[in-house]
Enzyme design. Structure first.
Site, PDB file in Angstrom:
ATOM      1  CG  PHE A 293      -1.912   1.163   1.114  1.00  0.00           C
ATOM      2  CD1 PHE A 293      -2.881   1.191   0.133  1.00  0.00           C
ATOM      3  CD2 PHE A 293      -1.791   2.258   1.952  1.00  0.00           C
ATOM      4  CE1 PHE A 293      -3.728   2.295  -0.013  1.00  0.00           C
ATOM      5  CE2 PHE A 293      -2.624   3.359   1.815  1.00  0.00           C
ATOM      6  CZ  PHE A 293      -3.597   3.369   0.833  1.00  0.00           C
TER       7      PHE A 293
ATOM      8  NE  ARG B 175      -5.027   4.477  -5.691  1.00  0.00           N
ATOM      9  CZ  ARG B 175      -4.606   4.827  -4.466  1.00  0.00           C
ATOM     10  NH1 ARG B 175      -5.136   4.318  -3.410  1.00  0.00           N
ATOM     11  NH2 ARG B 175      -3.629   5.668  -4.321  1.00  0.00           N
TER      12      ARG B 175
ATOM     13  CG  PHE C  45      -3.554  12.249  -7.386  1.00  0.00           C
ATOM     14  CD1 PHE C  45      -4.133  13.148  -8.253  1.00  0.00           C
ATOM     15  CD2 PHE C  45      -3.866  10.917  -7.511  1.00  0.00           C
ATOM     16  CE1 PHE C  45      -4.999  12.727  -9.226  1.00  0.00           C
ATOM     17  CE2 PHE C  45      -4.740  10.477  -8.480  1.00  0.00           C
ATOM     18  CZ  PHE C  45      -5.302  11.382  -9.342  1.00  0.00           C
TER      19      PHE C  45
HETATM   20  N1  F0G Z   1      -3.245   0.177   4.949  1.00  0.00           N
HETATM   21  C1  F0G Z   1      -4.232   0.059   4.048  1.00  0.00           C
HETATM   22  C2  F0G Z   1      -4.546  -1.276   3.462  1.00  0.00           C
HETATM   23  C3  F0G Z   1      -4.982   1.194   3.681  1.00  0.00           C
HETATM   24  O1  F0G Z   1      -5.957   1.059   2.785  1.00  0.00           O
HETATM   25  C4  F0G Z   1      -4.658   2.440   4.248  1.00  0.00           C
HETATM   26  C5  F0G Z   1      -5.376   3.648   3.861  1.00  0.00           C
HETATM   27  C6  F0G Z   1      -3.624   2.503   5.187  1.00  0.00           C
HETATM   28  C7  F0G Z   1      -2.940   1.341   5.510  1.00  0.00           C
HETATM   29  C8  F0G Z   1      -3.241   3.787   5.848  1.00  0.00           C
HETATM   30  O2  F0G Z   1      -4.204   4.124   6.771  1.00  0.00           O
HETATM   31  O3  F0G Z   1      -5.123   6.299   5.916  1.00  0.00           O
HETATM   32  O4  F0G Z   1      -5.481   5.583   8.298  1.00  0.00           O
HETATM   33  O5  F0G Z   1      -3.248   6.300   7.509  1.00  0.00           O
HETATM   34  N2  F0G Z   1      -6.086   3.768   2.816  1.00  0.00           N
HETATM   35  C9  F0G Z   1      -6.818   4.965   2.414  1.00  0.00           C
HETATM   36  C10 F0G Z   1      -7.509   4.735   1.098  1.00  0.00           C
HETATM   37  C11 F0G Z   1      -5.982   6.185   2.400  1.00  0.00           C
HETATM   38  O6  F0G Z   1      -8.126   5.700   0.593  1.00  0.00           O
HETATM   39  O7  F0G Z   1      -7.499   3.637   0.542  1.00  0.00           O
HETATM   40  P1  F0G Z   1      -4.538   5.664   7.142  1.00  0.00           P
END
Ligand code: F0G
Length: 484
Positions: A133, A390, A456
């Site tokens: 991620f 994405r 972005f």
């Molecule tokens: N891990 C995963 C799988 C996530 O989807 C995200 C965040 C994070 C870690 C980080 O967490 O935002 O609380 O700091 N995903 C968001 C998204 C940003 O839009 O998919 P966070």
């Protein structure tokens, strides 16, 4: 999960097992305003004002609907800097659900990644994972570590019938650990509901196989449980051996495979915040010192006590199959409807949202002109719907200025849990169908202002090549008359 029958087969739709008692007014701005707004936002959906958006499908992060019980719990939060009973309740709930003794609070998911990377990743360390991620990879590489992605080959196939596209390839994992020698492996990371490949789950069996490999080499296993709720639903409904297990039992069986799990509570538990659950005292002590330094005192970690109360209730509600099935079922419905209309999407449906395959949708736009970014802008023009690119736009340029092309070009249309109604989903499907019919009107994008990193987020602005947005708007007027 409640199995409700329908008298007529053609009426079968995912049925909400909740009712809506607080609503928020939405407006769909007229076409001319949508055109002006996307131009004003430099064709970057991150720069749109939410007031100008009809359906905000940018993310499921921090925007899920809370239950009445969560809101009620927020009223009894214990607002104290140290030793808050709110924290005690949250830590006890996590211990109860995951069976791990220790908990460190953090303000959101990436803060957990920051702490984990600072403690366990050193220059030259390797972190094998099913898939990265963005924030995870950033924290690992900032510490000088390397990410190795070992998702099964099917995970990167856009259309597939594989139910667990988030599975780790265990043979490649064993090879990877041996290649670098186990001593270089900081930890193995598995991401539930693998975000960047379309919210795709791994199976409980695969997680057990990963654990076996970790045990063989004496390596620690860390789970990113941010999207665990969706993954639990898919294990329950797609994995034969788990059909008769309760969600609580599946959760515990998954946690039992891991040494550490962390999560963004902006997703898991439908609140805002995050934290790290830790099995061993030694790991807990190794990380503990960073919480007061970067987050806040050990009993709040940068979170509001109100959010912690909501999270405690939200985590318990995650153990309810009806609650966690709503998101994946709506997404499954949306994906099926789009497939019926010939619109290219990632299959099978995952969690988090519906992922449109821009590479096929606008196959006339070269990747260097950002097909997924262009499609996201076009969808806002067509329906005031905000999705997230994405693809290549979300990648960084290489140090020599060249631009690596992403392996997939997706528009993610997130469905925040319990937020949208089925008719709003159908509206999105309808506008996508219209857009697909007129896809040749959509053209590429080029930079007018390109930030060096995180293009972005840092106000990157683009322009439509050949002024295609005006032509698309013209077609819309022709087909929709004076309707919004
Ligand atoms: N891990 C995963 C799988 C996530 O989807 C995200 C965040 C994070 C870690 C980080 O967490 O935002 O609380 O700091 N995903 C968001 C998204 C940003 O839009 O998919 P966070």
């Amino acid at each position: 999960m409640a199995k409700v029958g329908f008298y007529k087969d053609e009426n079968v739709v995912p049925l909400e097992m909740h009712k809506v008692r607080i609503v928020q007014k939405l407006t769909l701005p007229p076409l001319e305003q949508r055109l002006a707004c996307i131009q004003g936002a430099g064709y970057n959906t991150f720069l749109l004002q939410n007031a100008d958006v009809f359906l905000d499908m940018l993310t499921d992060s921090g925007v899920n609907a809370m239950s009445d019980q969560q809101q009620a719990a927020m009223m009894v939060a214990d607002d104290s800097y140290a030793g808050s009973s709110t924290f005690t309740r949250l830590a006890a709930k996590l211990r109860d659900i995951f069976g791990m003794q220790h908990f460190l609070p953090a303000h959101q998911g990436r803060a957990c990644e920051h702490i984990l990377a600072k403690v366990f990743v050193a220059p030259g360390s390797v972190v094998p994972m099913n898939y990265h991620f963005t924030t995870t990879k950033a924290h690992i590489t900032v510490q000088g570590g390397i990410v190795e992605e070992l998702v099964v080959a099917e995970g990167l196939a856009v259309t597939s019938a594989e139910p667990f596209k988030g599975n780790m390839d265990c043979e490649r994992l064993a090879d990877c650990i041996q290649r670098y020698t186990p001593g270089k492996i900081a930890f193995v990371r598995v991401e539930a509901g693998t975000n960047l490949i379309g919210g795709q789950p791994f199976s409980l069996q695969n997680l057990r196989d990963v654990r076996e490999v970790c045990d063989r080499f004496g390596v620690m296993l860390v789970m990113d449980a941010s999207l665990l709720a969706d993954n639990l639903h898919f294990v329950k409904t797609r994995e034969e051996a788990c059909r008769d297990m309760s969600i609580r039992d599946i959760t515990r069986a998954m946690a039992d495979c891991c040494d550490i799990l962390y999560f963004s509570a902006r997703k898991l538990g439908c609140a805002r915040g995050g934290g790290i659950c830790i099995r061993s005292e030694a790991h807990y002590r190794a990380m503990r010192g960073l919480v007061p330094l970067f987050e806040g005192f050990l009993t709040y970690g940068g979170m509001s006590v109100r959010e912690m109360e909501a999270m405690t209730v939200g985590l318990e509600e995650t153990m309810d199959a009806d609650v966690i099935s709503q998101g994946p079922q709506f997404i499954g419905f949306m994906v099926d409807e789009l497939v019926k209309r010939g619109v290219p999407v990632i299959t099978p449906a995952g969690g988090l949202g519906c992922h449109i395959d821009a590479m096929r949708f606008v196959d006339h736009i070269p990747q260097t002109q950002y097909p997924a970014g262009a499609l996201a802008a076009a969808l806002y023009i067509a329906g005031g719907i905000r999705g997230m690119e994405r693809g290549t736009l979300s990648e960084q340029r290489a140090p020599d200025g060249s631009e690596p092309l992403a392996s997939m070009e997706l528009v993610r249309l997130a469905l925040p849990r319990r937020v949208f109604t089925l008719s709003q989903v159908l509206f999105a499907v309808d506008r996508l169908e219209w857009l697909y019919k007129h896809r040749r009107l959509i053209g590429g994008l080029e930079w007018s202002e390109e930030p060096e990193i995180l293009r972005f987020f840092f106000y990157g602005r683009l322009t439509p090549k050949g002024g295609w947005s005006e032509k698309l708007a013209h077609q819309f007027r022709k087909d929709f008359g004076d309707c919004l």
